[in-house]
Design an enzyme around this catalytic site. Structure first.
Site, short mmCIF file in Angstrom:
data_model
loop_
_atom_site.label_atom_id
_atom_site.label_comp_id
_atom_site.label_asym_id
_atom_site.label_seq_id
_atom_site.Cartn_x
_atom_site.Cartn_y
_atom_site.Cartn_z
N GLU A 122 0.85 -1.20 0.00
CA GLU A 122 0.00 0.00 0.00
C GLU A 122 0.88 1.24 0.00
O GLU A 122 1.67 1.42 0.93
CB GLU A 122 -0.93 -0.02 1.21
CG GLU A 122 -1.95 -1.15 1.08
CD GLU A 122 -3.03 -1.15 2.16
OE1 GLU A 122 -3.03 -0.24 3.01
OE2 GLU A 122 -3.86 -2.06 2.14
N HIS A 157 -7.90 1.62 0.85
CA HIS A 157 -7.90 1.39 2.31
C HIS A 157 -8.72 2.46 3.05
O HIS A 157 -8.20 3.18 3.90
CB HIS A 157 -6.46 1.36 2.85
CG HIS A 157 -6.34 0.61 4.14
ND1 HIS A 157 -5.25 -0.18 4.46
CD2 HIS A 157 -7.18 0.52 5.20
CE1 HIS A 157 -5.42 -0.70 5.67
NE2 HIS A 157 -6.60 -0.29 6.14
P1 NAD Z 1 -11.11 -9.03 16.08
O1 NAD Z 1 -9.85 -9.36 16.80
O2 NAD Z 1 -12.29 -8.59 16.85
O3 NAD Z 1 -11.56 -10.29 15.18
C1 NAD Z 1 -10.67 -11.08 14.45
C2 NAD Z 1 -11.20 -12.52 14.48
O4 NAD Z 1 -10.39 -13.31 13.61
C3 NAD Z 1 -11.13 -13.15 15.87
O5 NAD Z 1 -12.39 -13.69 16.21
C4 NAD Z 1 -10.07 -14.23 15.72
O6 NAD Z 1 -10.29 -15.36 16.54
C5 NAD Z 1 -10.21 -14.57 14.25
N1 NAD Z 1 -9.03 -15.23 13.69
C6 NAD Z 1 -7.71 -14.97 13.93
N2 NAD Z 1 -6.94 -15.81 13.21
C7 NAD Z 1 -7.77 -16.61 12.50
C8 NAD Z 1 -7.56 -17.67 11.58
N3 NAD Z 1 -6.33 -18.07 11.24
N4 NAD Z 1 -8.66 -18.26 11.07
C9 NAD Z 1 -9.92 -17.86 11.40
N5 NAD Z 1 -10.17 -16.88 12.28
C10 NAD Z 1 -9.11 -16.25 12.81
O7 NAD Z 1 -10.71 -7.94 14.99
P2 NAD Z 1 -11.68 -6.93 14.22
O8 NAD Z 1 -11.82 -5.68 14.99
O9 NAD Z 1 -12.90 -7.67 13.81
O10 NAD Z 1 -10.77 -6.59 12.94
C11 NAD Z 1 -10.42 -7.59 12.01
C12 NAD Z 1 -9.33 -7.08 11.07
O11 NAD Z 1 -9.88 -6.08 10.21
C13 NAD Z 1 -8.19 -6.34 11.77
O12 NAD Z 1 -7.22 -7.21 12.28
C14 NAD Z 1 -7.64 -5.45 10.69
O13 NAD Z 1 -6.61 -6.13 10.01
C15 NAD Z 1 -8.83 -5.27 9.74
N6 NAD Z 1 -9.27 -3.86 9.69
C16 NAD Z 1 -9.24 -3.20 8.50
C17 NAD Z 1 -9.64 -1.88 8.41
C18 NAD Z 1 -9.67 -1.13 7.10
O14 NAD Z 1 -9.65 0.10 7.13
N7 NAD Z 1 -9.75 -1.80 5.98
C19 NAD Z 1 -10.06 -1.21 9.59
C20 NAD Z 1 -10.12 -1.91 10.77
C21 NAD Z 1 -9.72 -3.23 10.81
#
Ligand code: NAD
Length: 315
Positions: free
Chosen positions: A262, A283
């Protein structure tokens, strides 16, 4: 104790105002080069970043006085957590702030793909009045597969259920109880989710276990005509494999808010972005006024709390 805090990515002014109101010295230095950052960070007790600043091992190891790292928002993949732990630096973030913004963006991308909205808009602005070319599909009755049933995954499920989709989820945690209460069916394997879904959406963090979690093998398991949405992290999907699956017509489309690089830099990334059945955004999933404000204020409070803890152990 007066602490010095360095802010290196753009945060809402409320973050700086809050910390200053607590008597802390705050400097905002955006767009520092790597060398400038290594030099600057030595003088501060805390640093506040978003996703842009990369706090790599060498920077953290050089930062003699650093006690707290604050990440405004969610995703700690730009911070070397092992190095922070070794140096006894506390890492705090404000992950709840962007949940609704990302969930709403995910729904917007799914709907845009299903109804070919960006293409139809471009076509009409170009002077064409085409209707049958833009015949899409309805979400009602389709199966949405959510990979990662955490904060954002659940918020997407809630919204998709309102669209009368059948929602299934896969997670490495046992999420059956929370899923059942929402009307979501948890599948035991990633393979099963991929085979059953019409729409796949990714909501896992980027780490060693999720890097290229969706590659050639996983894409081959999906039904022909599936669409995939990624608002998590780019490297969770293997770009080359996705490009191939889209070009071969295995997938009907993809909506991507995140990329392996990115901004994108490889030929494959740009080829992918330019495909007609790909919607790509820079993003912006968490880019709402509400989310930016909440992330900035929450991180200010978290950093304040963490520094207070530090000062209470020093005395
Ligand atoms: P979170 O921690 O609440 O949820 C993540 C989930 O993924 C958890 O339930 C975890 O157990 C699960 N997980 C982890 N590894 C795994 C695997 N190998 N297989 C299956 N499940 C798995 O996080 P969240 O707040 O829901 O955010 C998720 C992701 O979204 C963040 O880590 C971030 O990378 C991304 N995000 C992107 C933006 C954006 O602007 N595009 C903004 C915020 C978050």
């Amino acid at each position: 104790m007066t602490f010095k805090i360095l802010v290196t990515d753009e945060v809402h002014e409320s973050c700086v105002a809050f910390l200053k109101s607590k008597g802390y010295h705050v400097d905002v230095k955006l767009s520092l080069s790597r060398d400038e950052l290594i030099k600057a960070v030595k003088e501060y007790d805390a640093i506040i970043v978003r996703g842009r600043t990369k706090l790599t091992r060498d920077i953290i190891m050089e930062s003699q006085s650093l006690k707290v790292i604050g990440r405004a928002g969610v995703g700690l993949d730009n911070i070397d957590l092992k190095a922070a732990l070794e140096r006894n630096i506390k890492v705090v973030s404000s992950p709840q702030a962007s949940t609704v913004a990302v969930a709403e963006a995910t729904m917007a991308l799914i709907l845009s793909l299903a109804r070919m909205i960006p293409e139809a808009v471009t076509s009409l602005k170009g002077g064409s009045w085409l209707k049958s070319k833009f015949t899409g599909f309805e979400l009602r009755g389709k199966t949405l597969g959510i990979i990662g049933f955490g904060r954002i995954g659940k918020a997407v499920a809630k919204r998709a259920l309102a669209f009368e989709m059948k929602v299934i989820a896969y997670d490495i945690r046992d999420v059956r109880e929370e899923a059942r209460s929402m009307g979501v069916h948890v599948v035991p394997t990633l393979e099963e989710l991929l085979r059953e879904s019409d729409v796949v959406t990714l909501h896992v963090p980027l780490n060693e276990s999720t890097w290229h979690m969706i590659g050639e093998r996983e894409l081959s398991l999906m039904k022909k005509g599936t669409i995939i949405v990624n608002t998590s992290r780019g490297a969770i999907i293997d770009t080359k494999a996705l490009l191939k699956a889209l070009k071969e017509g295995k997938l009907a489309g993809a909506a991507l808010d995140v990329f392996e690089n990115e901004p994108p830099k490889t030929e494959e990334e740009w080829e992918l972005i330019r495909l007609p059945n790909v919607i790509a955004t820079p993003h912006i999933a968490s880019q709402t006024w509400e989310s930016q404000m909440a992330a900035s204020l929450m991180i200010a409070e978290e950093v304040y709390k963490a520094l207070r803890e530090v000062s209470s152990t020093v005395h």
